[in-house]
Motif scaffolding. Sequence first.
Motif, PDB file in Angstrom:
ATOM      1  N   THR A 198      24.321  10.706  25.869  1.00 22.40           N
ATOM      2  CA  THR A 198      24.279  10.936  27.315  1.00 22.40           C
ATOM      3  C   THR A 198      24.673  12.365  27.685  1.00 22.40           C
ATOM      4  N   LEU A 199      25.157  13.150  26.708  1.00 21.11           N
ATOM      5  CA  LEU A 199      25.531  14.543  26.981  1.00 21.11           C
ATOM      6  C   LEU A 199      24.269  15.384  27.026  1.00 21.11           C
ATOM      7  N   LEU A 200      24.031  16.023  28.177  1.00 16.80           N
ATOM      8  CA  LEU A 200      22.786  16.758  28.370  1.00 16.80           C
ATOM      9  C   LEU A 200      22.897  18.203  27.901  1.00 16.80           C
ATOM     10  N   ASP A 201      23.896  18.906  28.411  1.00 18.73           N
ATOM     11  CA  ASP A 201      23.993  20.337  28.134  1.00 18.73           C
ATOM     12  C   ASP A 201      25.398  20.794  28.500  1.00 18.73           C
ATOM     13  N   GLY A 202      26.055  21.451  27.571  1.00 18.25           N
ATOM     14  CA  GLY A 202      27.394  21.925  27.885  1.00 18.25           C
ATOM     15  C   GLY A 202      28.346  20.772  28.111  1.00 18.25           C
ATOM     16  N   THR A 203      28.751  20.568  29.357  1.00 18.48           N
ATOM     17  CA  THR A 203      29.679  19.490  29.706  1.00 18.48           C
ATOM     18  C   THR A 203      29.096  18.568  30.764  1.00 18.48           C
ATOM     19  N   ASP A 204      27.787  18.542  30.911  1.00 22.43           N
ATOM     20  CA  ASP A 204      27.142  17.699  31.918  1.00 22.43           C
ATOM     21  C   ASP A 204      26.569  16.456  31.248  1.00 22.43           C
ATOM     22  N   PHE A 205      26.925  15.266  31.800  1.00 20.35           N
ATOM     23  CA  PHE A 205      26.464  13.995  31.258  1.00 20.35           C
ATOM     24  C   PHE A 205      25.372  13.401  32.140  1.00 20.35           C
ATOM     25  N   GLN A 206      24.450  12.705  31.498  1.00 18.32           N
ATOM     26  CA  GLN A 206      23.351  12.075  32.230  1.00 18.32           C
ATOM     27  C   GLN A 206      23.865  10.981  33.159  1.00 18.32           C
ATOM     28  N   ASP A 207      24.830  10.194  32.691  1.00 18.81           N
ATOM     29  CA  ASP A 207      25.436   9.128  33.485  1.00 18.81           C
ATOM     30  C   ASP A 207      26.830   8.860  32.917  1.00 18.81           C
ATOM     31  N   ASN A 208      27.508   7.849  33.454  1.00 15.13           N
ATOM     32  CA  ASN A 208      28.877   7.555  33.002  1.00 15.13           C
ATOM     33  C   ASN A 208      28.928   6.374  32.036  1.00 15.13           C
ATOM     34  N   SER A 209      27.814   6.071  31.378  1.00 13.59           N
ATOM     35  CA  SER A 209      27.768   4.913  30.486  1.00 13.59           C
ATOM     36  C   SER A 209      28.636   5.091  29.246  1.00 13.59           C
ATOM     37  N   LEU A 210      28.866   6.336  28.799  1.00 14.51           N
ATOM     38  CA  LEU A 210      29.696   6.541  27.612  1.00 14.51           C
ATOM     39  C   LEU A 210      31.112   6.049  27.864  1.00 14.51           C
ATOM     40  N   GLU A 211      31.641   6.302  29.040  1.00 17.61           N
ATOM     41  CA  GLU A 211      32.985   5.818  29.378  1.00 17.61           C
ATOM     42  C   GLU A 211      33.057   4.298  29.239  1.00 17.61           C
ATOM     43  N   SER A 212      32.027   3.613  29.729  1.00 13.44           N
ATOM     44  CA  SER A 212      32.006   2.148  29.642  1.00 13.44           C
ATOM     45  C   SER A 212      31.931   1.681  28.205  1.00 13.44           C
ATOM     46  N   ARG A 213      31.139   2.356  27.394  1.00 15.17           N
ATOM     47  CA  ARG A 213      31.008   1.944  25.990  1.00 15.17           C
ATOM     48  C   ARG A 213      32.282   2.243  25.198  1.00 15.17           C
ATOM     49  N   LEU A 214      32.998   3.314  25.576  1.00 14.45           N
ATOM     50  CA  LEU A 214      34.254   3.617  24.896  1.00 14.45           C
ATOM     51  C   LEU A 214      35.297   2.535  25.175  1.00 14.45           C
ATOM     52  N   VAL A 215      35.241   1.952  26.349  1.00 12.06           N
ATOM     53  CA  VAL A 215      36.155   0.866  26.692  1.00 12.06           C
ATOM     54  C   VAL A 215      35.724  -0.429  26.019  1.00 12.06           C
ATOM     55  N   GLU A 217      32.182  -1.748  23.637  1.00 10.82           N
ATOM     56  CA  GLU A 217      31.679  -1.936  22.281  1.00 10.82           C
ATOM     57  C   GLU A 217      32.207  -0.899  21.293  1.00 10.82           C
ATOM     58  N   LEU A 218      32.247   0.372  21.693  1.00 12.36           N
ATOM     59  CA  LEU A 218      32.716   1.402  20.767  1.00 12.36           C
ATOM     60  C   LEU A 218      34.186   1.212  20.406  1.00 12.36           C
ATOM     61  N   SER A 219      34.971   0.715  21.345  1.00 12.66           N
ATOM     62  CA  SER A 219      36.374   0.431  21.052  1.00 12.66           C
ATOM     63  C   SER A 219      36.483  -0.699  20.024  1.00 12.66           C
ATOM     64  N   GLU A 220      35.645  -1.716  20.164  1.00 17.22           N
ATOM     65  CA  GLU A 220      35.661  -2.823  19.208  1.00 17.22           C
ATOM     66  C   GLU A 220      35.227  -2.349  17.816  1.00 17.22           C
ATOM     67  N   LEU A 221      34.192  -1.524  17.781  1.00 15.80           N
ATOM     68  CA  LEU A 221      33.720  -1.023  16.490  1.00 15.80           C
ATOM     69  C   LEU A 221      34.767  -0.134  15.821  1.00 15.80           C
ATOM     70  N   LEU A 222      35.436   0.700  16.624  1.00 16.91           N
ATOM     71  CA  LEU A 222      36.467   1.568  16.059  1.00 16.91           C
ATOM     72  C   LEU A 222      37.624   0.736  15.509  1.00 16.91           C
ATOM     73  N   ALA A 223      37.990  -0.322  16.214  1.00 16.53           N
ATOM     74  CA  ALA A 223      39.055  -1.199  15.722  1.00 16.53           C
ATOM     75  C   ALA A 223      38.663  -1.836  14.392  1.00 16.53           C
ATOM     76  N   ALA A 224      37.385  -2.203  14.261  1.00 13.68           N
ATOM     77  CA  ALA A 224      36.912  -2.770  12.995  1.00 13.68           C
ATOM     78  C   ALA A 224      36.933  -1.719  11.893  1.00 13.68           C
ATOM     79  N   ALA A 225      36.571  -0.475  12.241  1.00 15.07           N
ATOM     80  CA  ALA A 225      36.577   0.606  11.246  1.00 15.07           C
ATOM     81  C   ALA A 225      37.990   0.923  10.769  1.00 15.07           C
ATOM     82  N   GLU A 226      38.982   0.712  11.640  1.00 14.50           N
ATOM     83  CA  GLU A 226      40.361   1.035  11.297  1.00 14.50           C
ATOM     84  C   GLU A 226      41.011  -0.002  10.385  1.00 14.50           C
ATOM     85  N   LYS A 227      40.366  -1.135  10.177  1.00 14.90           N
ATOM     86  CA  LYS A 227      40.946  -2.161   9.308  1.00 14.90           C
ATOM     87  C   LYS A 227      41.069  -1.619   7.883  1.00 14.90           C
ATOM     88  N   PRO A 228      42.153  -1.924   7.208  1.00 21.54           N
ATOM     89  CA  PRO A 228      42.361  -1.406   5.844  1.00 21.54           C
ATOM     90  C   PRO A 228      41.192  -1.739   4.926  1.00 21.54           C
TER      91      PRO A 228
END
Length: 644
Positions: A198-215, A217-228
């Motif tokens: 969603t990052l278009l150029d420099g610091t401008d984002f196309q929309d705010n969907s990345l924030e939602s995904r960080l909260v 699905e991406l948070s869930e995936l990162l938690a799974a990646a952190e498992k020993p």
Amino acid sequence: MGGTSYYDSPVTRRLVTWILLLAAVVVGIVATPSSARADGSVDVNIETLTPQLLDRSQPDQRITMTGTIRNNTAQTMGNASVHFWRSTRAITELDELEQALTSEPSQPQGKRVTNSKENHQDLGELTPGSSVKFTVSATVEELTLSSRTDSVYLLGALVRSDSTSQSPGTMGRGRVFAVAAKKPLQVSTVVKLTTRPTLLDGTDFQDNSLESRLVGELSELLAAAEKPGNYTLLDPSLLVEAQMLAGEHTVAGQAAPPSETASSFVKRVNDLISTGRVLRLPFGNPDLARLHAAGDLTGFEAALGWSETALKAADLGPIADAPLVADLGKNDSQDLTLTLALHGFRKIFGNSFTSSGEISTTDHSIKAHALRVSSLDLPGIGPGNTFTEAQLSGRRMAEELLGESPAIHMIREAADISHADLLAGAETAVPIPEPSGQARYATSTEQVTTWPKLRAQVQGIFDSTQLLEELTGSDRTALNAAIAARAFNSAFHSEQEAMEFVSATPSEKLTPATIKLSAASQFVMGSDTNNFPVTISNPLPITVTVRVQFVSDSPNRIRVAPSELVTLGPGEHRTVSVSPSTTSNGVVTVRARLTTEKGTAFGAVVPVEITATGLGRVGWIIIVISGAVVVGGTFLRIRAVQRE
């Protein structure tokens, strides 16, 4: 004619009667064999099997099976009972496992376990449509398994009915895979951390969907990646986007505050990288199979170059030194893998490999890893519900034992996390293996479509790069590479979606031809040199530096000097004066055009008709001569008067 017939004799009649009775009994027996009832008309759904790993070294280990029985027939089952059932034939090859999956519900016949009361459960009367829970168990010793080596077996539950209205027989049966092994099965779990850009150029984002995904699905995936013991495939572009979101940024051009969620995500990812269990995907996670399917090797290599250029410019530190890998999913092929081997890729993960191994060229090699992704959610063996916990884990463990060890499970989305969790007591985490031998492929039936319109759109950005660099005095190589790599991201579901992302980037909107030059169509010179104005308008969101150049149709008569360099900010207009010069009267067309400081011309040509006239100079000559005539005439008249 009048005598008694043989068939009318009493002896004969009694014989025929006995024959008919015997036939009726035989027909009754044949009509209700037990095998004819094992057709799934009574559903037996095996829900749990514990423990999931059979240990033959412990004869007293008790295997407990639970489930549900439903009478889907039109008859009441009296004196029904359910029994622990097993086949003692060991399954030791994947081919045998496939044969079992497609076998008839009554095969193999196997045997009931009848050693103790725990082996069966009385169900009483089952009316049509009714269901009942059951629990049966047996010890490892009671199963009398045939093989002493690690093997797969079929266990199950068998339903019988023994009512006064029916002959005793099997009314239904369920089967499930069970693994007997000396120790837990080895498993490598790999979590894929990627997302739609969603990052278009420099610091401008196309929309705010990345924030939602960080909260989410991406948070869930990162938690799974952190498992020993778990490993991670990371798209460096995701880390860049999270870093930008954690600082001052804009969303669709509107200022937005720094994201604490993104800041925390970045810290956790960097901590994960420090463990050494993170592998690097190409920057932007481009769909390599789609790019390769175009058949243009030069273009494919250029696309790989986009990812490397963008990665170097991002300056992400340790992740840049992590092994470069690719996840090809169902689109792995030997040709594509060999091409990637030539460009620094260390590992390839794919669903279509029939076995893991090494793929080599003259001076390069790469490790190809076969994924057991399908075994996480493929159904077990029928009849009955094949998607219960026991069915899914049974088939999974069977494939892990009979396939390559250790098995590799890939988590590509949050929905895979629960499926990929290690089965307690049955699986153990191990590092990703280093396979030996040669990898083997299955014939891929997947058809990968190319996206030529997207490629042309991206190429347009590169085509305008040199001119933009001259106008702005900046190097846009890394910026363009990042846009191009993200444009072919694997998360885009359609070419149109990818093209909309590219169209939203400021770089796509940077069309130098929109910088406008305007001037009057005609200009009259009253002297050898005069000034006239031209206006330059910059609608672009960037600062540019330009000058105005003129080409005269008759430079020997009229010419116009170039303007000075003019710097215009975003949306700025500027009027500058230019100086034509002439050597004779007449009408000449000069053509104005914008150029860069280096002299590269661009944009529309603006014609200006210049008229040069000497009327002012001639007037003064006439005045001087007229004055001289008047003065001379007056002098002559005075002389004449004096003579008179």
